[in-house]
Design an enzyme around this catalytic site. Structure first.
Site, short mmCIF file in Angstrom:
data_model
loop_
_atom_site.label_atom_id
_atom_site.label_comp_id
_atom_site.label_asym_id
_atom_site.label_seq_id
_atom_site.Cartn_x
_atom_site.Cartn_y
_atom_site.Cartn_z
N ARG A 67 0.81 -1.22 0.00
CA ARG A 67 0.00 0.00 0.00
C ARG A 67 0.85 1.27 0.00
O ARG A 67 0.39 2.32 -0.47
CB ARG A 67 -1.01 -0.03 1.15
CG ARG A 67 -2.10 -1.08 0.92
CD ARG A 67 -3.10 -1.11 2.06
NE ARG A 67 -2.53 -1.51 3.32
CZ ARG A 67 -2.31 -2.77 3.69
NH1 ARG A 67 -2.64 -3.76 2.88
NH2 ARG A 67 -1.77 -3.05 4.86
N GLU A 104 3.07 -6.44 13.43
CA GLU A 104 1.97 -6.55 14.40
C GLU A 104 1.37 -7.95 14.28
O GLU A 104 0.96 -8.54 15.26
CB GLU A 104 0.91 -5.48 14.10
CG GLU A 104 -0.21 -5.41 15.11
CD GLU A 104 -1.33 -4.48 14.69
OE1 GLU A 104 -1.31 -3.96 13.55
OE2 GLU A 104 -2.26 -4.30 15.50
P1 AMP Z 1 4.26 -2.27 11.65
O1 AMP Z 1 5.55 -2.78 11.08
O2 AMP Z 1 3.80 -3.04 12.83
O3 AMP Z 1 4.32 -0.77 11.93
O4 AMP Z 1 3.14 -2.52 10.56
C1 AMP Z 1 3.02 -1.65 9.49
C2 AMP Z 1 2.75 -2.39 8.21
O5 AMP Z 1 1.74 -3.37 8.38
C3 AMP Z 1 2.25 -1.42 7.18
O6 AMP Z 1 2.78 -1.80 5.93
C4 AMP Z 1 0.74 -1.56 7.22
O7 AMP Z 1 0.22 -1.51 5.92
C5 AMP Z 1 0.50 -2.92 7.86
N1 AMP Z 1 -0.43 -2.87 9.00
C6 AMP Z 1 -0.12 -3.16 10.28
N2 AMP Z 1 -1.20 -3.08 11.07
C7 AMP Z 1 -2.21 -2.72 10.27
C8 AMP Z 1 -3.59 -2.47 10.49
N3 AMP Z 1 -4.15 -2.58 11.71
N4 AMP Z 1 -4.35 -2.11 9.43
C9 AMP Z 1 -3.79 -1.99 8.20
N5 AMP Z 1 -2.50 -2.22 7.93
C10 AMP Z 1 -1.72 -2.58 8.94
#
Ligand code: AMP
Length: 179
Positions: A67, A104
């Site tokens: 995205r 996550e």
């Molecule tokens: P993080 O590395 O935990 O900050 O996760 C960020 C990445 O995971 C990004 O590329 C987001 O597109 C995706 N992502 C993580 N959590 C979500 C969520 N709750 N909704 C949408 N995308 C998420």
């Protein structure tokens, strides 16, 4: 960057919460309604571009698959700079740099092309900031290939997950909306 409460409200109204996707317990923040609204998408891209301008300009926008790519292409055009894709492992031809990191939900491996001009100033962009692991890993890779990450920008920050703290020593972070 000066936060814009009107833009934040507009973005908030165009995000869709999808409970238990892609795994039970995760509330997925779907940006597709925002992307489909021409005015709101343009305002979002302009808002993200402010991060690069506030940093004194950039040579490249790096977008995180998948995205982040949607913003990066539009941003590179708006800023008059190039684009660097940060891709999932196995998608880019060599030479690449790669790193594995925790998400996550689950873990992932990302790669960047190896052959950019040394010292390139980069705005690193993604849609959602959760734990900060993705942007931190991407920034690490960009630094390893000789880039200077001068700004980080996301549409949405999930403040409870404290991703901002993980990125505090990387570069200034702008989120158009924090929930
Ligand atoms: P993080 O590395 O935990 O900050 O996760 C960020 C990445 O995971 C990004 O590329 C987001 O597109 C995706 N992502 C993580 N959590 C979500 C969520 N709750 N909704 C949408 N995308 C998420």
């Amino acid at each position: 960057m000066t936060s814009d409460p009107r833009l934040a409200r507009r973005i908030e109204g165009l995000l869709r919460d999808v409970p238990d996707f892609p795994k039970p317990g995760i509330v997925f923040k779907d940006i597709t309604p925002l992307l489909a609204d021409a005015d709101a998408f343009a305002a979002t891209v302009s808002g993200l571009a402010e991060s690069a301008r506030a940093a004194g300009g950039v040579d490249l926008v790096a977008g995180v698959e998948a995205r982040g790519f949607l913003m990066a292409g539009a941003l590179a055009t708006e800023l008059g700079c190039g684009l660097l894709p940060v891709r999932k492992a196995g998608k880019l031809p060599p030479p690449v740099k790669s790193v594995r990191y925790d998400l996550e939900y689950g873990s992932a491996e990302i790669e960047v092309p190896h052959d950019i001009a040394p010292g390139s100033r980069v705005l690193l962009v993604d849609d959602v900031l959760a734990t900060g692991g993705t942007l931190r890993a991407a920034a690490q890779l960009l630094t390893e290939i000789g880039a200077e990450v001068v700004a980080l920008a996301v549409i949405l920050e999930l403040a409870d997950l404290h991703g901002r703290d993980v990125l505090a020593d990387v570069a200034p972070l702008d989120a158009l909306l924090s929930v």
